[in-house]
Motif scaffolding. Sequence first.
Motif, PDB file in Angstrom:
ATOM      1  N   ARG A  72     -12.104  -4.008 -16.089  1.00 29.41           N
ATOM      2  CA  ARG A  72     -10.870  -4.191 -15.316  1.00 29.41           C
ATOM      3  C   ARG A  72     -10.804  -5.639 -14.842  1.00 29.41           C
ATOM      4  O   ARG A  72     -11.680  -6.115 -14.126  1.00 29.41           O
ATOM      5  CB  ARG A  72     -10.800  -3.241 -14.133  1.00 29.41           C
ATOM      6  CG  ARG A  72      -9.454  -3.292 -13.413  1.00 29.41           C
ATOM      7  CD  ARG A  72      -9.238  -2.104 -12.507  1.00 29.41           C
ATOM      8  NE  ARG A  72      -7.915  -2.081 -11.916  1.00 29.41           N
ATOM      9  CZ  ARG A  72      -6.827  -1.602 -12.495  1.00 29.41           C
ATOM     10  NH1 ARG A  72      -6.913  -1.089 -13.697  1.00 29.41           N
ATOM     11  NH2 ARG A  72      -5.662  -1.615 -11.888  1.00 29.41           N
ATOM     12  N   ARG A  73      -9.745  -6.326 -15.274  1.00 29.44           N
ATOM     13  CA  ARG A  73      -9.546  -7.741 -14.912  1.00 29.44           C
ATOM     14  C   ARG A  73      -8.189  -7.869 -14.246  1.00 29.44           C
ATOM     15  O   ARG A  73      -7.157  -7.604 -14.859  1.00 29.44           O
ATOM     16  CB  ARG A  73      -9.619  -8.612 -16.162  1.00 29.44           C
ATOM     17  CG  ARG A  73      -9.495 -10.114 -15.898  1.00 29.44           C
ATOM     18  CD  ARG A  73      -9.897 -10.884 -17.138  1.00 29.44           C
ATOM     19  NE  ARG A  73     -11.293 -10.631 -17.474  1.00 29.44           N
ATOM     20  CZ  ARG A  73     -11.820 -10.816 -18.686  1.00 29.44           C
ATOM     21  NH1 ARG A  73     -11.063 -11.242 -19.676  1.00 29.44           N
ATOM     22  NH2 ARG A  73     -13.101 -10.566 -18.893  1.00 29.44           N
ATOM     23  N   ARG A  83     -20.138 -12.118  -2.821  1.00 33.04           N
ATOM     24  CA  ARG A  83     -20.327 -13.292  -3.669  1.00 33.04           C
ATOM     25  C   ARG A  83     -19.043 -13.644  -4.417  1.00 33.04           C
ATOM     26  O   ARG A  83     -18.800 -14.802  -4.747  1.00 33.04           O
ATOM     27  CB  ARG A  83     -21.452 -13.049  -4.669  1.00 33.04           C
ATOM     28  CG  ARG A  83     -22.824 -12.987  -4.026  1.00 33.04           C
ATOM     29  CD  ARG A  83     -23.913 -13.044  -5.060  1.00 33.04           C
ATOM     30  NE  ARG A  83     -23.944 -14.345  -5.740  1.00 33.04           N
ATOM     31  CZ  ARG A  83     -24.872 -14.693  -6.625  1.00 33.04           C
ATOM     32  NH1 ARG A  83     -25.822 -13.836  -6.940  1.00 33.04           N
ATOM     33  NH2 ARG A  83     -24.844 -15.874  -7.189  1.00 33.04           N
ATOM     34  N   LEU A  84     -18.215 -12.632  -4.672  1.00 32.60           N
ATOM     35  CA  LEU A  84     -16.957 -12.890  -5.358  1.00 32.60           C
ATOM     36  C   LEU A  84     -15.941 -13.565  -4.450  1.00 32.60           C
ATOM     37  O   LEU A  84     -14.929 -14.070  -4.925  1.00 32.60           O
ATOM     38  CB  LEU A  84     -16.373 -11.583  -5.899  1.00 32.60           C
ATOM     39  CG  LEU A  84     -17.180 -10.923  -7.007  1.00 32.60           C
ATOM     40  CD1 LEU A  84     -16.568  -9.600  -7.394  1.00 32.60           C
ATOM     41  CD2 LEU A  84     -17.269 -11.845  -8.213  1.00 32.60           C
ATOM     42  N   SER A  85     -16.179 -13.529  -3.158  1.00 32.12           N
ATOM     43  CA  SER A  85     -15.288 -14.199  -2.206  1.00 32.12           C
ATOM     44  C   SER A  85     -15.692 -15.657  -2.009  1.00 32.12           C
ATOM     45  O   SER A  85     -15.003 -16.406  -1.317  1.00 32.12           O
ATOM     46  CB  SER A  85     -15.306 -13.468  -0.856  1.00 32.12           C
ATOM     47  OG  SER A  85     -14.949 -12.121  -1.023  1.00 32.12           O
ATOM     48  N   PRO A 130     -14.289 -16.858  -9.582  1.00 32.84           N
ATOM     49  CA  PRO A 130     -13.775 -15.481  -9.571  1.00 32.84           C
ATOM     50  C   PRO A 130     -12.253 -15.430  -9.655  1.00 32.84           C
ATOM     51  O   PRO A 130     -11.552 -16.291  -9.119  1.00 32.84           O
ATOM     52  CB  PRO A 130     -14.286 -14.932  -8.236  1.00 32.84           C
ATOM     53  CG  PRO A 130     -15.517 -15.722  -7.951  1.00 32.84           C
ATOM     54  CD  PRO A 130     -15.243 -17.097  -8.484  1.00 32.84           C
ATOM     55  N   TYR A 131     -11.761 -14.406 -10.321  1.00 29.54           N
ATOM     56  CA  TYR A 131     -10.325 -14.241 -10.568  1.00 29.54           C
ATOM     57  C   TYR A 131      -9.517 -14.309  -9.271  1.00 29.54           C
ATOM     58  O   TYR A 131      -8.520 -15.025  -9.183  1.00 29.54           O
ATOM     59  CB  TYR A 131     -10.108 -12.901 -11.272  1.00 29.54           C
ATOM     60  CG  TYR A 131      -8.680 -12.567 -11.586  1.00 29.54           C
ATOM     61  CD1 TYR A 131      -8.067 -13.047 -12.737  1.00 29.54           C
ATOM     62  CD2 TYR A 131      -7.932 -11.747 -10.745  1.00 29.54           C
ATOM     63  CE1 TYR A 131      -6.747 -12.732 -13.034  1.00 29.54           C
ATOM     64  CE2 TYR A 131      -6.613 -11.425 -11.035  1.00 29.54           C
ATOM     65  CZ  TYR A 131      -6.029 -11.919 -12.176  1.00 29.54           C
ATOM     66  OH  TYR A 131      -4.724 -11.607 -12.447  1.00 29.54           O
ATOM     67  N   SER A 132      -9.955 -13.563  -8.254  1.00 29.69           N
ATOM     68  CA  SER A 132      -9.206 -13.527  -6.995  1.00 29.69           C
ATOM     69  C   SER A 132      -9.221 -14.882  -6.302  1.00 29.69           C
ATOM     70  O   SER A 132      -8.214 -15.320  -5.745  1.00 29.69           O
ATOM     71  CB  SER A 132      -9.778 -12.451  -6.074  1.00 29.69           C
ATOM     72  OG  SER A 132     -11.157 -12.671  -5.839  1.00 29.69           O
ATOM     73  N   ALA A 133     -10.368 -15.565  -6.353  1.00 29.55           N
ATOM     74  CA  ALA A 133     -10.452 -16.892  -5.737  1.00 29.55           C
ATOM     75  C   ALA A 133      -9.572 -17.887  -6.482  1.00 29.55           C
ATOM     76  O   ALA A 133      -8.936 -18.753  -5.872  1.00 29.55           O
ATOM     77  CB  ALA A 133     -11.900 -17.376  -5.726  1.00 29.55           C
TER      78      ALA A 133
END
Length: 536
Positions: free
Chosen positions: A311-312, A353-355, A414-417
């Motif tokens: 899931r991306r 870590r993704l944040s 990361p995608y969200s960042a």
Amino acid sequence: MAALNLLAENPVLTLFVVLLLGFALGSVRVLGFSLGVAGVLFAGLLVSALDPRIALDPAVYELGLALFVFSIALASGGHFLGSLGRAGLIRNALVLALLTLGAGLTLLAGRLLGLDPALTAGLYTGALTSTPALAGVIEAVAGQPGAGDPVVTYSIAYPMGVIGVMLALFFFERRYRPDYPGEARTLGVSAEEPVTRTLRVQDPREPTVEAFARTHGERVVFGRLLHGGQLEPAEAGSVLRRGDLVSITGAPGDVAAVIAQLGEELPESLSSDRSVLDFRRIFVSSPRVAGRRLSELRVRERLGATVTRVRRGDRDIVPGGATVLELGDRVRVVAPRERMGEVTRFFGDSYRRLSEINLLTFSLGLVLGLALGTLPLPLPGGGTFRLGVAGGPLLVGLLLGALGRSGRIVWNIPYSANLTLRQLGLALFLAGVGLRSGGRFAAQLASAQGVYLLLAGTLITVVVVSLLLWTGYRLLRLPYSLLTGLAAGLGTQPAVLGYGTERTGNEVPELGYTSVYPVALIGKIFLAQLILLLAG
């Protein structure tokens, strides 16, 4: 007025007032169209038109532009490489030819309207909605006495640069009446989310999982295999014997086709029994995993696990061996129950870590990009030009995004960042350039020349996009849903992409968008600089 004095004396407060007004304005929808983040630009123009003392330091919008361009280039690097095949080269050649035509039309309009080079280049960037190209023009004319403000013509042409594309797409759709579901099936793109079904094998050939995948491609993923009452992972060498039950994941149409070839569907789910094999959604947060293909990771050999979905962002992907994992992906993994902890540690599964962003590598990439932007590059005839704050980070970001990683260094974030930095950077840039041009924009818009500029920008937009759609559909025989994405990529315009995705009901426009976006972005930056030289 006291309020205007307060804003003039407090630039940080001014910035956030403009952001507040801009996002409120951008959220208003009229006939299905909204300005989105571009509302910040018009809020800045409005505020600065009230009092010319209200402005921001140029470093604000330069910082915003660098963050925006570098972040989007990192995300587009892999797609850029994928667009260099024969089909991708044809699409990019068509887009570049039409962008060049748009530059020629803009030069003609500039001469007819008596515009100086800066205003002419600004008209081009507005008609084709390119903020990075506008930034390059602003940087090129900075400090030149008597130069016009390109933000003025950009702002006048920009709204119809978006609306005009949508109107052209709607008109040609009504004329051609494309079969969107059929085009999606032809291109192997499903509008539906992947599903998991249970199959009872009836095929007398009893193929292995690997042999079947070789013959039919990686359209589905085999997860669990129930043979002789024993549940086990469906590995590459697993034999699909008559009477076995196996779970398969993929697009609904692909799953149905595989079931028809191998046996029959059963209503029961093998995932309900988690005593031997378990499944879990796991965040990819480990740097040693990010930027690598699934085939490199050898998840089955190392951990006895199978990745059945990735899931991306907001969509699920059916993975294959060539699928490259990115930070922020969520993988759905089937693994022996006792090894699930080991599997989780392998992928990372740390939301915290993704944040976070690796500021060392991110800053290094920006330093390389900004340094490249300062170098004078030769032009035919003896002149020079600089890539600037927009072009330098763009080229370096595309290169690093395509690399993904260099040894232990992971370049992607990361995608969200990435989305957060992209939106923040664009908002800062638009607020900065809007606050420097409000007075001139208001004066120009109220004049007769403002009406001519609006008409000229609309004509440039509609002619370029109409030729793209007619040439692509009639001469190159490209699917109309793909052309919808090419139109959005030509304008580097996410709003048009959203419109196209909504109209087609599938993800085909995204394929077109990502295949030409980087080339269109670079091409418009270069052509805007060329207009400055030729219009002089």
